[in-house]
Design a protein around this motif. Structure first.
Motif, PDB file in Angstrom:
ATOM      1  N   GLU A  73       0.837  -1.201   0.000  1.00 20.61           N
ATOM      2  CA  GLU A  73       0.000   0.000   0.000  1.00 20.61           C
ATOM      3  C   GLU A  73       0.872   1.252   0.000  1.00 20.61           C
ATOM      4  OE1 GLU A  73      -3.865  -1.834   2.376  1.00 20.61           O
ATOM      5  OE2 GLU A  73      -2.446  -0.551   3.432  1.00 20.61           O
ATOM      6  N   HIS A  76       2.503   1.798  -3.421  1.00 22.51           N
ATOM      7  CA  HIS A  76       1.606   2.114  -4.525  1.00 22.51           C
ATOM      8  C   HIS A  76       0.571   3.169  -4.151  1.00 22.51           C
ATOM      9  CE1 HIS A  76       3.310  -1.813  -5.623  1.00 22.51           C
ATOM     10  NE2 HIS A  76       3.102  -1.450  -6.864  1.00 22.51           N
ATOM     11  N   SER A  77       0.798   3.838  -3.031  1.00 27.39           N
ATOM     12  CA  SER A  77      -0.092   4.918  -2.586  1.00 27.39           C
ATOM     13  C   SER A  77      -1.545   4.477  -2.527  1.00 27.39           C
ATOM     14  CB  SER A  77       0.036   6.141  -3.521  1.00 27.39           C
ATOM     15  OG  SER A  77       1.375   6.562  -3.571  1.00 27.39           O
ATOM     16  N   THR A  79      -4.837   3.820  -0.466  1.00 27.18           N
ATOM     17  CA  THR A  79      -5.483   4.178   0.789  1.00 27.18           C
ATOM     18  C   THR A  79      -6.606   3.185   1.067  1.00 27.18           C
ATOM     19  OG1 THR A  79      -5.040   6.516   0.357  1.00 27.18           O
ATOM     20  CG2 THR A  79      -6.650   5.996   2.073  1.00 27.18           C
TER      21      THR A  79
END
Length: 85
Positions: A73, A76-77, A79
């Protein structure tokens, strides 16, 4: 970067730490379990491992280690969806 992380299945029967099942991770990301299955086939998702069905057919077979999911997470940004888990 020369760091090449291999996204292959880790057979790690000794791991007893926190993990997400396929369903749990799908809920966390607001995706369908089939999407995660495609990720595994394409080798693009988080590192996963499989457990043998020793606890009966209802035990989650595909698992994602918590730290692998969190690292994925972060990288790969992603949320996570707000869930009541």
């Amino acid at each position: 970067g020369g760091d090449c992380m291999t996204m292959t299945a880790n057979h790690d029967p000794n791991y007893s730490g926190p993990y997400f099942s396929e369903q749990q991770l799908a809920r966390r990301w607001g995706k369908h379990p089939n999407t995660l299955r495609r990720y595994r086939q394409a080798g693009t998702g988080p590192v996963f491992y499989e457990v043998r069905q020793v606890f009966g057919p209802r035990a989650p077979r595909i698992r994602y280690k918590l730290h692998d999911v969190l690292a994925f997470e972060l990288a790969h940004s992603i949320t996570p969806h707000k869930t009541n888990v």
